[in-house]
Every structure is written in C-alpha cells, then in structure tokens.
Design an enzyme around this catalytic site. Sequence first.
Site, PDB file in Angstrom:
ATOM      1  N   HIS A  17       0.957  -1.213  -0.494  1.00 15.51           N
ATOM      2  CA  HIS A  17       0.030  -0.140   0.410  1.00 15.51           C
ATOM      3  C   HIS A  17       0.852   1.163   0.235  1.00 15.51           C
ATOM      4  O   HIS A  17       1.966   1.244   0.357  1.00 15.51           O
ATOM      5  CB  HIS A  17      -1.189  -0.448   0.915  1.00 15.51           C
ATOM      6  CG  HIS A  17      -2.182  -1.231   0.979  1.00 15.51           C
ATOM      7  ND1 HIS A  17      -3.365  -1.520   2.051  1.00 15.51           N
ATOM      8  CD2 HIS A  17      -2.607  -1.861  -0.079  1.00 15.51           C
ATOM      9  CE1 HIS A  17      -4.261  -2.255   1.530  1.00 15.51           C
ATOM     10  NE2 HIS A  17      -3.636  -2.833   0.007  1.00 15.51           N
ATOM     11  N   GLU A  47       0.597   3.808   1.507  1.00 12.78           N
ATOM     12  CA  GLU A  47       1.260   4.515   2.852  1.00 12.78           C
ATOM     13  C   GLU A  47       2.624   3.549   3.622  1.00 12.78           C
ATOM     14  O   GLU A  47       3.337   4.209   3.785  1.00 12.78           O
ATOM     15  CB  GLU A  47       0.436   3.869   4.476  1.00 12.78           C
ATOM     16  CG  GLU A  47      -0.841   4.691   4.169  1.00 12.78           C
ATOM     17  CD  GLU A  47      -1.621   3.790   3.463  1.00 12.78           C
ATOM     18  OE1 GLU A  47      -1.245   3.028   2.414  1.00 12.78           O
ATOM     19  OE2 GLU A  47      -2.749   3.592   3.712  1.00 12.78           O
ATOM     20  N   ARG A  51      -7.747   3.122 -23.584  1.00 15.35           N
ATOM     21  CA  ARG A  51      -7.824   1.630 -22.971  1.00 15.35           C
ATOM     22  C   ARG A  51      -6.730   1.879 -22.245  1.00 15.35           C
ATOM     23  O   ARG A  51      -6.957   0.534 -21.235  1.00 15.35           O
ATOM     24  CB  ARG A  51      -7.102   1.689 -24.127  1.00 15.35           C
ATOM     25  CG  ARG A  51      -8.300   1.236 -25.128  1.00 15.35           C
ATOM     26  CD  ARG A  51      -8.021   0.297 -26.198  1.00 15.35           C
ATOM     27  NE  ARG A  51      -9.000   0.823 -27.683  1.00 15.35           N
ATOM     28  CZ  ARG A  51      -8.531   0.522 -28.850  1.00 15.35           C
ATOM     29  NH1 ARG A  51      -7.452  -0.066 -29.758  1.00 15.35           N
ATOM     30  NH2 ARG A  51      -9.605   0.499 -29.824  1.00 15.35           N
ATOM     31  N   ASP A 108     -14.664  -4.927 -37.662  1.00 10.50           N
ATOM     32  CA  ASP A 108     -14.053  -4.215 -37.936  1.00 10.50           C
ATOM     33  C   ASP A 108     -12.617  -4.623 -37.356  1.00 10.50           C
ATOM     34  O   ASP A 108     -11.010  -3.981 -37.988  1.00 10.50           O
ATOM     35  CB  ASP A 108     -13.964  -2.866 -36.331  1.00 10.50           C
ATOM     36  CG  ASP A 108     -14.699  -1.742 -37.027  1.00 10.50           C
ATOM     37  OD1 ASP A 108     -15.119  -1.682 -38.444  1.00 10.50           O
ATOM     38  OD2 ASP A 108     -15.432  -1.302 -36.381  1.00 10.50           O
ATOM     39  N   LEU A 157      -8.070  -3.175 -30.386  1.00 12.41           N
ATOM     40  CA  LEU A 157      -8.587  -3.491 -28.473  1.00 12.41           C
ATOM     41  C   LEU A 157      -7.188  -3.363 -27.400  1.00 12.41           C
ATOM     42  O   LEU A 157      -7.516  -3.581 -26.803  1.00 12.41           O
ATOM     43  CB  LEU A 157      -9.543  -4.181 -28.566  1.00 12.41           C
ATOM     44  CG  LEU A 157     -10.921  -4.399 -29.350  1.00 12.41           C
ATOM     45  CD1 LEU A 157     -11.755  -5.293 -28.948  1.00 12.41           C
ATOM     46  CD2 LEU A 157     -11.420  -2.993 -29.233  1.00 12.41           C
ATOM     47  N   GLU A 208     -16.353  -0.096 -26.371  1.00 14.48           N
ATOM     48  CA  GLU A 208     -16.261   0.239 -27.737  1.00 14.48           C
ATOM     49  C   GLU A 208     -16.891  -0.072 -28.270  1.00 14.48           C
ATOM     50  O   GLU A 208     -17.088  -0.754 -29.690  1.00 14.48           O
ATOM     51  CB  GLU A 208     -14.995   0.275 -28.374  1.00 14.48           C
ATOM     52  CG  GLU A 208     -13.725   0.948 -27.321  1.00 14.48           C
ATOM     53  CD  GLU A 208     -12.687   0.874 -28.001  1.00 14.48           C
ATOM     54  OE1 GLU A 208     -12.245   1.523 -28.801  1.00 14.48           O
ATOM     55  OE2 GLU A 208     -11.659   0.931 -26.992  1.00 14.48           O
ATOM     56  N   GLY A 241     -21.233  -1.269 -31.289  1.00 12.45           N
ATOM     57  CA  GLY A 241     -21.914  -0.754 -31.810  1.00 12.45           C
ATOM     58  C   GLY A 241     -23.423  -0.034 -31.075  1.00 12.45           C
ATOM     59  O   GLY A 241     -23.186  -0.225 -30.008  1.00 12.45           O
ATOM     60  N   LEU A 293     -25.909  -2.462 -28.897  1.00  7.06           N
ATOM     61  CA  LEU A 293     -25.018  -2.431 -27.322  1.00  7.06           C
ATOM     62  C   LEU A 293     -24.789  -1.606 -26.142  1.00  7.06           C
ATOM     63  O   LEU A 293     -25.627  -1.561 -25.549  1.00  7.06           O
ATOM     64  CB  LEU A 293     -23.551  -3.336 -28.073  1.00  7.06           C
ATOM     65  CG  LEU A 293     -23.291  -4.030 -26.408  1.00  7.06           C
ATOM     66  CD1 LEU A 293     -23.935  -4.655 -25.470  1.00  7.06           C
ATOM     67  CD2 LEU A 293     -21.659  -4.751 -26.847  1.00  7.06           C
ATOM     68  N   ALA A 294     -24.755  -0.294 -27.008  1.00  7.50           N
ATOM     69  CA  ALA A 294     -24.590   1.031 -26.402  1.00  7.50           C
ATOM     70  C   ALA A 294     -26.180   1.245 -26.595  1.00  7.50           C
ATOM     71  O   ALA A 294     -25.638   1.453 -25.091  1.00  7.50           O
ATOM     72  CB  ALA A 294     -24.116   2.272 -27.704  1.00  7.50           C
TER      73      ALA A 294
END
Lengths: 363, 363
Positions: free
Chosen positions: B57, B59, B191, B207, B211, B294, B296, B299-300
């Site tokens: 961590h 700290e 990304r 496409d 990715l 990312e 279409g 789905l969006a």
Amino acid sequence: MDSVSDKSLEYWMHRALQLASLGEGRTSPNPLVGAVVLNKRGNLVGEGFHARAGAPHAEVGALEQAGKEAIDGTLIVTLEPCCHHGRTPPCTEMILASGLKRVVVALEDPDPRVSGSGLHRLMQEGIEVVTGVLQELAAEQNKSFLHRVSTGRPWGILKWGMSFDGRTALTNGVSKWITNETSRDWVHSLRGTVDAVIVGGGTVRTDDPLLTSRGKSTPEPIRVVFSRSLELPSNARVWDTSIARTLIAFPKETSEDLLESFPEGFEKLSLPSCEPIQLLLGLAKKDCNSVLWECGPRLASLAIKQGCIQELAIMMSPKLMGGVLAATPIAELGFTSMSEVIKLSRYELKAFDDDLLLRATLL
Amino acid sequence: MDSVSDKSLEYWMHRALQLASLGEGRTSPNPLVGAVVLNKRGNLVGEGFHARAGAPHAEVGALEQAGKEAIDGTLIVTLEPCCHHGRTPPCTEMILASGLKRVVVALEDPDPRVSGSGLHRLMQEGIEVVTGVLQELAAEQNKSFLHRVSTGRPWGILKWGMSFDGRTALTNGVSKWITNETSRDWVHSLRGTVDAVIVGGGTVRTDDPLLTSRGKSTPEPIRVVFSRSLELPSNARVWDTSIARTLIAFPKETSEDLLESFPEGFEKLSLPSCEPIQLLLGLAKKDCNSVLWECGPRLASLAIKQGCIQELAIMMSPKLMGGVLAATPIAELGFTSMSEVIKLSRYELKAFDDDLLLRATLL
C-alpha cells in the site's frame, strides 16, 4: 511621409467595415459597404454605409457629411466605388467632384459593370488609389454577395440542431426542443442576417415553424416553402404574411390547384424542376444573396450534392436521444469510402450556455 | 499554530494525488492511493503510491522511506488507511508503530471492511486525524473504485467516433478512419486507464480491432468480446493473446461448440443471460473497476438502458458522411418526448488537431 500612415489606413478600414455591417440583412442584392472620409490632416470628417438596396451608397453619405473638408482628403471604403448608373448615380463622379486626393479600397467590386473600372476611372483623373487594405476581412464580410456574383446563386447556410448522438428528432418526430433557449435565440438572429429561410413541406407539416427573426431584423427574411406535392396544412403559421413574406416554390409540373386552399398573401415561384439548385437560381432573381436552409435530412443531402451549401451552423445539445428510426441531419450522400466524405476545412466553436455551436465552411 | 498549516495540507494532498495517479490502470480491484510523510518540522521525508494489486500500500512505501523521521510527523494519504488483513497487513498498525502524530486523509474508504474503522482505530490510539482534505478531487480520481464498491459493477465509459453529422460508419459499414491519428492515439491511452475493453461480435466481424493501448499500459486491459451467437471470425486480431488477455463472454444457453474453432489462449465467461449488466457483474468478479465500451449502437443502447454507462467519450471529426442506413452512435432508447431524453449535466471539450473530444458524465 503621408499624414495618414499605412497602419492608420487599416485602423480606418476596420471602422469602415464596422459601418458596412450595420446594413447586414438589408442590402441584397447589393453588397455591404462602409466608408470613412478623412480630411487632409487625417481627421475623421465623414462616415457612411449602405443601409438597404435603393438607398444611397456608403460613399455618398460619407462625402456629404465631409463637405468641403473632403478636399485633398482620403476616402476609405470597403468596396470599389461604382462607375455605372444603377438605381443611384455613379460614385466615381461624386468622388471626382469632391476634391479628394486619395481613395483607399479593401476589395475590387466583382460586379462585371464595375470590376476595376471604378478604380481605373479615378486613377485616370489623377486620384491616388490604394487597394487591398484588409481585403480578406472585406471578402469575408461580403462572402454572400461575392458568391452570388460569381456563381449566380445565393450563399447557402445549412443549420440543424442535434443531440450529442447526432439526432435531430425522436423516433416519433418530436424535436421540441433539442437545443436551449439561447441557441434558439441565436438562430433567430442568424435568420436576420439572411435574405431567405428555406424549409421543405415535411418541416411545415411536422414542426409548423414561424421561421422569422422574431423582429430582430426588418424586413424579415423571405420564408420559402419548397414543396413538390403542395400537400401542406392550410393553417400553418407560415401563411401569416403580415409578419413576413412567404414564398411557395414548386416544380412547374405540379398542379397549382392545392394553392387555393391556403390563406391569401403568399407568393409563388414555379421552378423548371424540383431541385435545390433551381430554387436558388429563382431566389437569386428575387435579389437573394444568402439563404438559410432549415430543412430535413433529404432536402439537406440534395442541397449538399448540388453545391447549394457553403456553410454549416450545427447546434449541439448535451443530450442523448437514440432511436433507430430517429431523424439525422443529412440523408444519403452515396459515399462508399472515407476518402469520398466531405471534409470541413475550417470551423469555429461557440458555447450557448450548455449548448455548442459549430460553424463550418464547406468550400 | 501547527508546523503544517491547512493551506500546506492541501499542497501536500495534491502531491499525494499525483503519486496515486501513477498506478492508473494497474491497481484494480484496489483503489488508486498516494501518500506523503512530513517530519515534525513539516519537511517531506517519504512518498509512496499503490503501484498494482498485491503490491504494498502507498503508506508502506512512504513510511519506509521516512523511517525515524516519521516520529511526531504527519502522514498525508488520499484514502483512509486499511485496518484489515488483506493481501497485505493492515496499514493502521504500521502507522501506529511509526510514531506519527497526525494522519490527514482525503476520502474515507467505502470498502465495508474499512469504512471509517481505520480512522477510528488511529484516533483511539491518540493519533490526530484530519479528513476531507481535497475530498472531491480524491473521489474523482477514484470514481471507478467507488462506483464498483457502491454498485458492484465497474464504472462504464462509452466511446464512439463520429462525423459532425453524427455518423459512426458509412452505409456500407466502412469506418476507417473517421477520426484523426491524434484522436486514435488518445483512445489507445484511454484504454490504458481501464481494466477491460468491451466490443460486441458485430464489431469484431466488421472492424477486426486490436483493442489494445498499443503498449501504453502494462498490463494491457482485458479485451472482452460479448457475443450471443459466438459466430466470430476465427482469424480475428483479438485472438492473439500474446499481447493482451481476451475474454469471450456469452449467455450460458449458447452452445460452446463454436469456441473450438478459435485459436487457443482466450478465456471464457458464461453469463446467466445476454445482458450488459450480467457482463459487468462477471467482470467485477474478475477484479475490474472500470470498463470501456467500444461497441455498436445496439449494444450501446442496451448498456445505457441498464445503467452500465457512467461516462461518454465522443470523438467528433469535421466531416459530413450522411447515409440513410449509416450507423449512428446509439440505437433505440424508446423515448417519446423530449422530457424523457438523457441530459448530460457536465461535459468537457478538448481539441485533438481538428477533431473534438466531448467527455460527459451520465450521472
């Protein structure tokens, strides 16, 4: 060294351009013109602008104000003075009579009746002529006039309002309101700067728009309804011609019977064919230098294809609307590769509260 | 008056936030944390940040660097120190052992195993505790972590590239390239800040994207292909798992037979149903705090409807593409009046050469 330096010429030309802009929306088919007269000591003694078609030219007002102070002075004018008898007498003769020593011009007048002959006439008579001062700004200011003179068609602005996901209406056609009040107020102002506002029949049927500047400009632009079928609602707001002129444009093969059902007052324009380019040729004959297209996607894409659009005004509102069948700004353009799409070489961005305005040039 | 003033606390908290950001994209499921130790005279004697899940961590690094200089000093840390045994021992015990006089915290840890108990433990032992210093900035920095802890689902960013007329592809599906190189480079960076990048099967078919962050972040985000049919090309670039992990997510009723045709190396995630929200629950279990969609339009719109999108990254390029059947960013959302549409309360604008980036929050 002269009493009026080059730096100072630009200063005064800026003033002349400012004066010219006062005629915005009212001078067509004439250009915007502003003029300033300095006396022989370089002091301001006269200002003028072209207020509307038929009114005196800018030089006339400025020289009248200057009177005898013009002797041995300088005229600074945004456009080459005319040398032909139009609705008003040639400005060159008034300049010669005024005793001016020098004439400074931003832009030559592309009107074939002038086009350098005005300046030539002045030089022949011994006047010192300076040209090209703030030429680009002057050309930008008169882009509509210059475009109409060189192409025979008015300068076209295509305007649309859309959500951040590119929708101009919901699936059911509802589009009131996508953009905010400040944006819509700006659109009213934009209408005040053009000579005509064009919509298709579909927009009249769906949105029933008023299409005026809401009194921001007098006279209001001509409202043009471009319709193939003339199947238009007889109670549309656009038929109220007490607030603005309304012109119905239609192809000559369309029967004019349906026109009888609309309230009196509108004008009609029969076109050789139902094409945007024919409409523009007709509007140029009606003294339009500039038009604003506020139409749907199909008419917009036709207008783009026929070179009728020179400028875009896109209002974007921070909303998501979606909708598979929801309207988009532009219909089919027939592109099959990214190398074919229209690239916008120049654009500006402005915020209207939370809306964004993108203004782009299509040239 | 204290040797470290309130103004100074903000200064050092900014530094701690900066340190925290160095772990971006690598700490999930943990938060980003940065820490600074000042000695009793207020001088910097230690810095640390959480570099990745499983690593010490923030700290710990800062206190180790400070050593004995921590005695009677101040720890400034962006998140409440933990008080439970996780992959690493509780930080509260190390703080108590260090001899610190004061602990300054931006944000309480919403993790139910901590959630105030860390601070409570410190106060019980006589440590002076200050909270809420730059709390909003700290919450913004850790919004993905906070969202995942409070909802059980990763923070979702929906990204698309479109023309000025709202098209994400031509009518024939071609979309290479709408945006410019600078924008695409920024998408690679984006990304690198998330834990997973999600596409639908259609995007892989059309496409064939890679990715990845193009090496901007190590490790690369998990590439998630979300497919109902599993009808995917066997030669897609995303199957190359030597550069990044690939996860195929599909509903449990889909036959896994087709998976056998793909090259080895991918992982699979069987979901109770083919819904974005189920995918996110699955990815949260795989330690994802944040995902980038990312995908279409269909789905969006599903992801939006199910509350899976918290943020938008819209790249706009000054082009006109048109196309009646051309793809748009978002498919049906089912709105029938403008009062129903999604309003974006906050957005920022950035220029990438001639492209524009709009980043908006959907909350």
